[in-house]
Each structure stands twice: as structure tokens, then as C-alpha cells.
Design a protein around this motif. Structure first.
Motif, PDB file in Angstrom:
ATOM      1  N   ASP A 120     -17.392  31.310  44.999  1.00 20.57           N
ATOM      2  CA  ASP A 120     -17.856  31.620  43.628  1.00 20.57           C
ATOM      3  C   ASP A 120     -18.266  30.719  42.821  1.00 20.57           C
ATOM      4  O   ASP A 120     -18.930  30.738  41.887  1.00 20.57           O
ATOM      5  CB  ASP A 120     -16.179  32.103  43.151  1.00 20.57           C
ATOM      6  CG  ASP A 120     -15.703  33.614  43.560  1.00 20.57           C
ATOM      7  OD1 ASP A 120     -16.763  34.267  43.840  1.00 20.57           O
ATOM      8  OD2 ASP A 120     -14.724  33.672  43.498  1.00 20.57           O
ATOM      9  N   THR A 123     -23.441  29.679  42.120  1.00 21.14           N
ATOM     10  CA  THR A 123     -23.940  31.010  41.282  1.00 21.14           C
ATOM     11  C   THR A 123     -25.684  31.062  41.179  1.00 21.14           C
ATOM     12  O   THR A 123     -25.930  32.008  40.565  1.00 21.14           O
ATOM     13  CB  THR A 123     -23.657  30.630  39.744  1.00 21.14           C
ATOM     14  OG1 THR A 123     -23.973  29.334  39.235  1.00 21.14           O
ATOM     15  CG2 THR A 123     -21.822  30.394  39.781  1.00 21.14           C
ATOM     16  N   THR A 152     -17.477  35.158  39.971  1.00 24.30           N
ATOM     17  CA  THR A 152     -18.372  34.656  39.070  1.00 24.30           C
ATOM     18  C   THR A 152     -19.714  35.506  39.383  1.00 24.30           C
ATOM     19  O   THR A 152     -19.950  35.945  40.571  1.00 24.30           O
ATOM     20  CB  THR A 152     -18.735  33.213  39.233  1.00 24.30           C
ATOM     21  OG1 THR A 152     -18.850  33.026  40.645  1.00 24.30           O
ATOM     22  CG2 THR A 152     -17.502  32.550  38.774  1.00 24.30           C
ATOM     23  N   LEU A 154     -23.529  35.739  40.841  1.00 25.29           N
ATOM     24  CA  LEU A 154     -24.676  35.000  41.577  1.00 25.29           C
ATOM     25  C   LEU A 154     -25.834  35.687  41.599  1.00 25.29           C
ATOM     26  O   LEU A 154     -25.946  36.967  41.755  1.00 25.29           O
ATOM     27  CB  LEU A 154     -23.962  35.166  43.194  1.00 25.29           C
ATOM     28  CG  LEU A 154     -25.272  34.529  44.200  1.00 25.29           C
ATOM     29  CD1 LEU A 154     -25.386  33.231  44.019  1.00 25.29           C
ATOM     30  CD2 LEU A 154     -24.676  34.832  45.501  1.00 25.29           C
TER      31      LEU A 154
END
Length: 386
Positions: A120, A123, A152, A154
Motif C-alpha cells: 500500500d 503509490t 491506498t 496506486l
């Protein structure tokens, strides 16, 4: 003197692998790759790769048996020219730092039999091309323990090429800006294991991929931006939902499972719905739903091996009064003409593509819309058996 252990680790790495032109500080811990070099997983260094040089990342002990080393540093290309400097993943690896965030890298290659997972905390992945070399080369765009879904977002800015037997697992939170293709007529498998929107590239641009799988309770969207996006795959298995919009085309042998739905939709009144170039089958007897909303015609037999559970023409209340043409034989338990909320007839036209009067076999129950003022129209222009 007391030596910072992080600086010592960086110095040892440089000494072991002969990296030239090293600048290391306790803050940046930067390693300048000015000659081809190796790096071991389980480190937190920051790498900058110069033009046409290659950083090969190998796993720590045990990575060859399934353990994923943790590579927590960042990697960038040359600071004066984007898309330079190559990365080779030669050991099973979890990557936690951004790649190409400041300066894009060149080629990112995953060797045969190697798995790389993006945590996570990673990104940004900005590289010229990602290559999965072959059998069991695998990229997980999220953690397997989280079903490949991410906490998160990406953003992957790269084209991707997939060798035979390679695998991509992509779930929620990943955006791919680029095209995905097979290599020299062969390709790998793309598993959609979350909700994924394909609006920034195509699948099968140069060579088809082998297979696209959409798992249950997940949605793949194609062409939400009204652009002409396409998927070219030998097989496409739908156990979740595929939403394909105006301009999108699927070229594949499509199979729809019991929980699967394929929605072919027009984004504007009277516009063409997304197309399917190939056959459509159920996955077993009478499974799967095909919803058609927009002007559309078959480009292959539906239900030749296994019939569908349902085909719904003008199933929504947005794009109504459209014509669907069956130019091939069709097999579904129920074929419904229109929906009860529309006062405009949906039309099912039976007509072979060349108008030569070839016999078309329609297997299933034709059902009206449920609205007596617009029950639906059946227009037969070829020899047909019902």
C-alpha cells in the motif's frame, strides 16, 4: 567512531556489488547506479539508475521457496532523461517504495517463476514497460492477504507485456495508464479480483492475452470515457460483472458463470452498445445474464456449448426503443424484450448478416416487457426456428 547501521548497510551493499559513483547520507541513503549492479531484498536504500544501466534485485535467503523479501527503498531513473535505467526482479519480492516518482525508469522485468507484490505504501509506478517474462511470472498490484485490494491508490503508468503463463492480479485501488499485450502471439492471465476500470488503455493491443477472469462480486468497467477501448483475449470468464460501454469491444470466447453478468450499454440514446466479437456461453447449463442496452447485433453464436440463463434487451430505462439483431443462433432460458418502465418498443430482429436466408435457431422463452403498451417487437427477416 560510531557508525549509523543504515549507512553501514548501504556501504556493504556497494562494496559487495561494485556499484560505482555512490553518494550516501544518513537522510537520503542514495545509491547511484552508474554500472550494472545487483541489490538484495530486505533493504531500505534509495536508488537512482543511470542511462542504459540495470539494477537486478534478488531475494534474500528463502525467497526462492515462496518467502517474499521486503524491498522498502525507492527507485528512479536518470535525473536528466526520463525512461532510462532498467530494473530486473530476480527474486520473490514485496516492494514498498515508489518507482519512477521523480524520474521514470526504463524496463521493469519480472523473471520466470518470480512473484512481486506492491504494498500500500507504493503509490506510483512510472516506467516505460513492464515485462512478465513467462511461466508463473506474477505481479500482485496489492497484498494477497487483502484479496489484492488496496487501502491506498496506486497509479501505474506503463505498458505491460505478458509472456505465456504469466499472471496479473489486480483489485480495488489500482489505475493502469497504458496497454497490456501478450508477447509474440502468446499471453498470460489477468485476474480482476476487485473493482477495476479500464479507461486508459487496451488489453491485447499488439498480441492477445490468454485469459481475462472477473471474479465473483467484482466489476470490470470498459469504456466509461466513451473512447474505443478493447479487450482481445483467447478466453474471458465472467463470474462477476462486466460493464462495457459505447465504443468498447470484446474479442474473445466469453463464458458467463452463474453469478456473472455482462452489460453491453450505449452511453447515448440510439448509440451502439459495446460489441462482442466471438461466442458467448454459460459456464454450465443455463448460467449467466446478458443485458443489452443500445443498438447491437451478434458476432458469434450465443449458447452453442451452454445456454445462458437470461438475455434482457433494453433492460434499463435509459436507452430504450433500440434494436437488437440476432444474426446467429441463440440459446437462453429467457429472452426478454424491453422493460416495464418504457413506453417505447424494444425490437428483436432475426436476420443473417449476409441476408442469404440461413436458418437461425432461437432456443428459449421470448418474454414481453411487462408493459402492454410497449410489449416488444419481433421482426423475422430470415428462416428461423423457435
Amino acid at each position: 567512531h560510531i557508525v549509523d547501521k543504515k549507512i553501514l548497510a548501504a556501504a556493504v551493499t556497494v562494496a559487495m556489488f561494485g556499484v560505482v559513483g555512490v553518494g550516501i547520507s544518513s537522510q537520503a541513503l542514495a545509491v547511484d547506479i552508474s554500472a550494472n549492479a545487483n541489490a538484495v531484498g530486505d533493504n531500505e536504500l534509495t536508488y537512482g539508475i543511470r542511462n542504459n544501466k540495470t539494477l537486478t534485485i534478488i531475494g534474500s535467503a528463502g525467497s526462492e521457496t515462496g518467502y517474499l523479501s521486503s524491498f522498502n527503498g525507492t527507485i528512479d531513473g536518470n535525473n536528466t532523461e526520463d525512461h532510462t535505467g532498467n530494473i530486473v526482479i530476480a527474486g520473490n519480492l514485496t516492494m514498498a517504495g515508489n518507482i519512477g516518482a521523480s524520474n521514470a525508469t526504463g524496463n521493469f522485468t519480472v523473471n520466470d517463476g518470480i512473484t512481486v507484490a506492491f504494498q500500500d505504501s507504493l503509490t506510483i509506478l512510472n516506467t516505460n514497460n513492464i515485462t512478465l517474462s513467462g511461466v508463473n511470472s506474477t505481479i500482485n498490484f496489492g497484498n494477497a492477504t487483502a484479496g489484492y485490494n488496496r487501502e491506498t491508490a496506486l497509479t501505474v503508468t506503463s505498458n505491460i507485456t505478458m509472456g505465456a503463463g504469466s499472471i496479473i492480479n489486480v483489485g480495488n485501488g489500482t489505475t493502469i495508464i497504458g496497454n497490456i499485450s501478450g508477447i509474440d502471439g502468446t499471453g498470460g492471465t489477468i485476474n480482476i479480483v476487485g473493482n477495476f476500470t479500464m479507461s486508459n488503455g487496451d488489453i491485447g493491443l499488439t498480441y492477445d492475452v490468454e485469459q481475462v477472469n472477473v471474479s465473483a462480486n467484482n466489476t470490470l468497467q470498459i469504456g466509461t470515457d466513451s473512447a474505443s477501448h478493447f479487450i482481445k483475449a483467447t478466453r474471458m470468464n465472467i463470474n462477476g460483472t462486466v460493464d462495457a460501454y459505447t465504443g468498447a469491444n470484446i474479442t474473445s470466447s466469453v463464458t458467463i458463470g452463474a453469478d456473472g453478468t455482462l452489460n453491453l450499454t450505449s452511453l447515448g440514446g440510439g448509440a451502439l452498445a459495446a460489441g462482442v466479437n466471438g461466442t458467448i456461453d454459460g459456464d454450465g447449463y443455463a448460467t449467466g445474464t446478458l443485458n443489452i442496452n443500445g443498438t447491437w447485433e451478434t458476432r458469434g453464436v450465443i449458447g452453442a456449448t451452454n445456454g445462458l440463463a437470461a438475455i434482457n434487451i433494453d433492460s434499463d430505462s435509459i436507452s430504450t426503443g433500440q434494436t437488437t439483431k440476432f444474426a446467429h443462433s441463440v440459446n437462453a432460458t429467457t429472452i426478454k424484450l424491453g422493460n416495464s418502465n418504457s413506453n417505447i418498443n424494444a425490437t428483436l430482429q432475426v436476420l443473417t448478416g449476409n441476408g442469404a436466408g440461413e436458418n437461425i435457431v432461437i432456443t428459449g422463452n421470448l418474454v414481453s416487457s411487462g408493459n402492454s403498451s410497449a410489449a416488444g417487437v419481433l421482426d423475422i427477416n430470415s428462416d428461423a426456428n423457435f
